[in-house]
Write an enzyme that holds these catalytic residues in place. Sequence first.
Site, mmCIF file in Angstrom:
data_model
loop_
_atom_site.group_PDB
_atom_site.id
_atom_site.type_symbol
_atom_site.label_atom_id
_atom_site.label_comp_id
_atom_site.label_asym_id
_atom_site.label_seq_id
_atom_site.Cartn_x
_atom_site.Cartn_y
_atom_site.Cartn_z
ATOM 1 N N SER A 169 0.854 -1.189 0.000
ATOM 2 C CA SER A 169 0.000 0.000 0.000
ATOM 3 C C SER A 169 0.891 1.241 0.000
ATOM 4 O O SER A 169 1.968 1.230 -0.576
ATOM 5 C CB SER A 169 -0.947 -0.038 1.211
ATOM 6 O OG SER A 169 -1.925 0.958 1.124
ATOM 7 N N LYS B 204 -5.349 -1.642 -0.914
ATOM 8 C CA LYS B 204 -6.234 -1.380 0.225
ATOM 9 C C LYS B 204 -6.912 -2.664 0.686
ATOM 10 O O LYS B 204 -7.025 -2.933 1.891
ATOM 11 C CB LYS B 204 -7.278 -0.337 -0.169
ATOM 12 C CG LYS B 204 -8.071 0.230 0.980
ATOM 13 C CD LYS B 204 -7.215 1.129 1.870
ATOM 14 C CE LYS B 204 -6.879 2.433 1.215
ATOM 15 N NZ LYS B 204 -6.167 3.369 2.097
ATOM 16 N N ASN C 111 0.172 12.420 1.611
ATOM 17 C CA ASN C 111 0.849 11.296 0.979
ATOM 18 C C ASN C 111 1.106 11.608 -0.496
ATOM 19 O O ASN C 111 0.410 12.415 -1.089
ATOM 20 C CB ASN C 111 -0.034 10.038 1.071
ATOM 21 C CG ASN C 111 -0.099 9.473 2.470
ATOM 22 O OD1 ASN C 111 0.904 9.361 3.143
ATOM 23 N ND2 ASN C 111 -1.306 9.120 2.904
#
Length: 623
Positions: A143, A214, A464
């Site tokens: 991820s 995810k 992010n």
Amino acid sequence: MLVLCSRSRLTSSLIRRLKDQIANVSNHRSFATSEGHRLAIVNKRSLDILQDPWFNKGTAFSMTERDRLDLRGLLPPNVMTTEQQIERFTADLRVLELTTKDGPSDTYDLAKWRILNRLHDRNETMFFKVLIENIEEYAPIVSTPTVGLVCQKFSGLYRRPRGMYFSSDDRGEMMSMVYNWPAEQVDMIVVTDGSRILGLGDLGVHGIGVAIGKLDLYVAAAGINPQRVLPVMIDVGTNNEDLLKNPLYLGLQKKRLDGEEYLAVMDEFMEAVFTRWPNVIVQFEDIQNKWALTLLQRYRHKYRTFNVDVQGTSGVAIAGLLGAVRAQGRPMIDFPKQKIVVAGAGSSGVGVLNAARKTMARMLGNDESAFDRARSQFWVVDDKGLITEKRANLDPEVQPFAWKENEISLQGLNEGAKLVEVVRQVKPDVLLGLSAYGGLFSKEVLEALKDSTSTRPAIFAMSNPTKNAECTPEEAFSIVGDHVVYASGSPFKDVDLGNGKIGHVNQGNNMYLFPGIGLGVLLSGSRIISDSMFQAAAERLAGYMTDEEVINGVIYPSISRIRDITKEVAAAVIKEAVEEDLAEGYRDMDARELQKLNEEQILEYIEKNMWNPEYPTLVYKKR
């Protein structure tokens, strides 16, 4: 012929015996479900079973299974244990470490992703066993942040289909398309349109990588059965010129749909998946700001759906903000006294603002005046500066947080004031970054924070991937001081402050919440997913840390404890669903029985419904 008949009788007898055992268990009231009875009846054998990652065990097939499934002679004769298989896999990774340790980190991380992905493609049980046992090391690989690099290179990395793709060219066909997916039951769908991937922008069909990653975490952290998860890409085109010109791009090479055409595609998709799987949970992932809140409001009162960027990120941020209050040596009930400067007014920023305001208001009495008082604790700054009511074309979602000119002028500020000016004047307890703008918290801004009225100011650099973090932990601790509390959205290493002191980096990963939200909604059978569930989850996460940990600047727990954290969060969600009268139960646990469970029993119920990566007994049955 005798051998074939004997094998047929043996297999039929075994099927009947195992079915009888399950029936006997079902007759006794128990929290156990099929997750605890690892029997799988399969409709394939021989090479077909070896090509199916859901059921393939590789060299771990027992000799009796090899006989039942026509595998004898198709595998090396040595039957290996799970531990031996992990040892072989780990050896491959260690060789990789030796050969790439001096190279760029991106190259090394992508190489690790390739090895893990190959395992994922051939043996899901082993993949998830490796992931769970090494979750701190491999979660950033499957991820955030490595998945961002994977998405950028997806056309070149694509080898084997995983998930489903619905495009605007499929309009009118989606209701039948959903039946192409082989699983009879799907519990969790993560869907993206690829429009805003991890701060990297529009990556089109490449964005399915985030949905896959995810769901890997849903399985590893929440114990959702991997055979009942489905990553989905909604391809409505792309506005990325590089992809439109790339002859090797795998998606639709046309401009992205907008307006009513876009909504028509999303409506058809939602109707299709909920027609086939009425109890499925749909999580929206990395949807561009202009649609994220619109889609959430459009579907949340009709379907079991949520947006992890809006609600998940905000929930984790709230948990961190409450933890920062505890780190000051104050009770969480003092949260409404915190002055918070927020950098960023996109979907994530607005989601955090709304959640923080609701949390404060609930602590202040939850009436209209409480919401008004809570609003005055926030100063929102975007790329044009401080937001006031003077701002033209102000987003309606941000409007409640826009200061009145006469109020803000008393603080020595005005419309469009720069971030550093706002920090100097407000002297906030918290500087919260959700801007996706790397380095936004400059040396000048951080030096201004040194004058905070808080005994222990907190910095949340939540954007992010790593390069988009508003500041690094080294910058925070070296400029503001050792006493600062630091949290980030991407992983960073702790900082050595000297004299035996450590500057703790708290990664505010939404992984702390979304697995527990999904699991809690699934096991409660909640009809919808309410804001109160996220608030309950955030408060449970904030209270998870011990006082000693919090005083040392640790406001988020170690990812190594993620399955235990997820159980606690899921328990909070289940209790909230029951209190709101939304719970309808799950499998043999109906709503009335769910209401009778105490905290310990809820945790037991959750534990027994979490999938574990153990090989099932496989039995062949002809279609």
